[in-house]
Design a protein around this motif. Structure first.
Motif: not given
Ligand code: CA2
Length: 144
Positions: A19, A24, A76, A79, A82, A102-104, A113
């Motif tokens: 997704r 990501y 990691n 969510a 936060h 964090h990937i993003s 965030r």
């Molecule tokens: O950027 C990151 O690694 C996060 O930890 C990812 C979290 C989201 C995890 C969900 O990851 C997904 C990956 C692919 C598809 C859907 C969700 C987000 O809530 C943080 O703010 C930043």
């Protein structure tokens, strides 16, 4: 003695690669684990890669890393980053260094965030480097 680096992933990261690739990327957690295992072997380390959608599992695993004498934890928390005072307390309760990944780049995303309870307790953080951030965190852990 070969030391372990725990790589802990929080909620919804089981969906990585399936997704929102525009945010990501297209690698799965298994892809990340394969690259980390290869690099860890060269560094004389072992990776313990886990993912859970449940906050308590992450907390139990932080305690386990401490009890196991792990070199470091790469976390990691998704969510929960936060929202979770419990993760903040768990990281503060152990001496094992925790590297937030964090990937993003959450600081460049929605306001909700921008705060990290994990970051308030962790040794450091790597964000916005895609899944390469996990490898960067491993390189740092190898130098602790
Ligand atoms: O950027 C990151 O690694 C996060 O930890 C990812 C979290 C989201 C995890 C969900 O990851 C997904 C990956 C692919 C598809 C859907 C969700 C987000 O809530 C943080 O703010 C930043």
């Amino acid at each position: 003695m070969t030391q372990t680096v725990y790589v802990l992933n929080g909620p919804n990261l089981n969906l990585l690669g399936t997704r929102e690739p525009e945010i990501y990327g297209s690698d799965t957690l298994d892809d990340v684990a394969a690259r980390l295992d290869e690099r860890a072997s060269a560094l004389g380390l072992v990776i313990e890669m886990r993912q859970s959608n449940h906050e308590g599992h992450l907390i139990d695993w932080l305690h386990e890393a401490q009890a196991d004498g792990a070199r470091a934890v790469i976390l990691n928390a998704g969510a929960y980053t936060h929202t979770s005072l419990a993760l903040y307390d768990a990281i503060r309760s152990i001496t094992t260094p925790v590297i937030e990944v964090h990937i993003s780049n959450p600081a460049a995303r929605e306001d909700f965030r921008h705060h990290s309870y994990v970051g308030m307790a962790a040794k450091g953080a790597i964000t916005g480097m895609g899944v390469y951030g996990y490898e960067l965190a491993l390189e740092a852990a190898a130098r602790f």
